[in-house]
Design an enzyme around this catalytic site. Structure first.
Site, short mmCIF file in Angstrom:
data_model
loop_
_atom_site.label_atom_id
_atom_site.label_comp_id
_atom_site.label_asym_id
_atom_site.label_seq_id
_atom_site.Cartn_x
_atom_site.Cartn_y
_atom_site.Cartn_z
N ALA A 61 -73.04 58.50 -1.39
CA ALA A 61 -72.11 58.27 -0.28
C ALA A 61 -71.01 59.32 -0.26
CB ALA A 61 -71.50 56.88 -0.40
N GLY A 106 -76.43 56.19 -2.91
CA GLY A 106 -77.11 56.00 -1.64
C GLY A 106 -78.35 56.86 -1.50
N GLU A 109 -81.00 54.95 -3.23
CA GLU A 109 -81.31 53.78 -2.41
C GLU A 109 -82.14 54.16 -1.19
OE1 GLU A 109 -77.65 50.73 -2.94
OE2 GLU A 109 -77.08 52.79 -2.46
N GLU A 129 -72.81 53.85 -9.14
CA GLU A 129 -71.69 53.16 -8.50
C GLU A 129 -70.78 52.46 -9.49
OE1 GLU A 129 -74.95 53.37 -5.35
OE2 GLU A 129 -74.83 53.02 -7.51
#
Length: 255
Positions: A61, A106, A109, A129
């Site tokens: 992110a 991300g 993911e 994270e």
């Protein structure tokens, strides 16, 4: 544009292009959703490659953007974040992630949303994270354990550590490891092969597997049974069986 969709040989390449690290800011997330839905609708797209370029898949992110978001802002955004990635997972066609360099947070993911993952031998994947005082928020706590099992997923999520390509392959986080220069060509070849296959049957197979792993066996068998019977109404089934009888297995052409 931070994300583009290019089509060749029935294969749509969903390409991240936000140098230098393909950080997934809100605009990029929304663009991923838009193009994933487009790829799902387009008849000339029969399989999809998700690719971040030669150097990096996606390093996660946009932390600078997230740093300025408070609880209220993230309550409003969290659904949109998840929805952008779920749109990739719900493309009703075969999807392969071509992973080069970093696929973190991300980025990891996003790779988890593909049906198959081909990684460069220098790739590094992880869910860091926890090092920010957070947990994965784009599906990592759900898709990762479904792929590699709860204990391996917890190790990666609890520690935030990165895994190299060989370990990612060993634990099932990726499906193939190839030289970095070959990642995209190998992913495109995988997708192109399936793009020549029976589109409705491939859609049925994907839905049956994805539904089955999320539900009980009886429900999964019902989904399989209904799709199996329904495919007998398709031209592809007629073509495939006729070719098998007349020419032998594996000779049918579905386009």
């Amino acid at each position: 544009m931070t994300v583009t969709l290019e089509v060749s040989e029935g294969v749509g390449t969903l390409r991240l292009d936000r140098p230098p690290m393909n950080a997934l800011d809100v605009a990029t997330q929304d663009r991923i959703k838009e193009l994933a839905e487009e790829a799902g609708r387009r008849e000339d797209v029969r399989a999809v490659v998700v690719y971040g370029g030669e150097k990096v898949f996606a390093a996660g992110a946009d932390i600078k953007e997230m740093q300025n978001m408070d609880h209220a802002a993230m309550v409003l955004r969290a659904r949109g974040l998840q929805d952008s990635f779920t749109a990739v997972a719900r493309i009703p066609k075969p999807v392969v992630a071509a992973v080069t360099g970093y696929a973190l947070g991300g980025g990891c993911e996003l790779a988890l949303c593909a049906d198959y993952r081909i990684a460069a031998d220098n790739a590094k994947l992880g869910q860091p994270e926890i090092l920010l005082g957070l947990i994965p928020g784009a599906g990592g706590t759900q898709r990762l354990p479904r792929l590699v099992g709860p204990s391996k997923a917890k190790d990666l999520i609890f520690t935030g550590r990165m895994v190299k390509a060989d370990e990612a392959l060993a634990i099932g986080l990726v499906d193939r490891v190839v030289p970095a220069a070959d990642v995209y060509s190998e992913a495109h070849a995988w997708a192109a092969r399936l793009a020549r296959g029976p589109a409705i049957a491939l859609r049925a197979a994907k839905e049956a597997v994805d539904t089955g792993v999320e539900t009980d066996l009886e429900t999964g068998l019902a989904v399989e049974r209904n799709w199996f019977a329904g495919l007998f109404a398709t031209e592809d089934r007629e073509r495939g069986m006729r070719s098998f009888v007349e020419e032998g297995p594996g000779k049918a052409k579905f386009l």
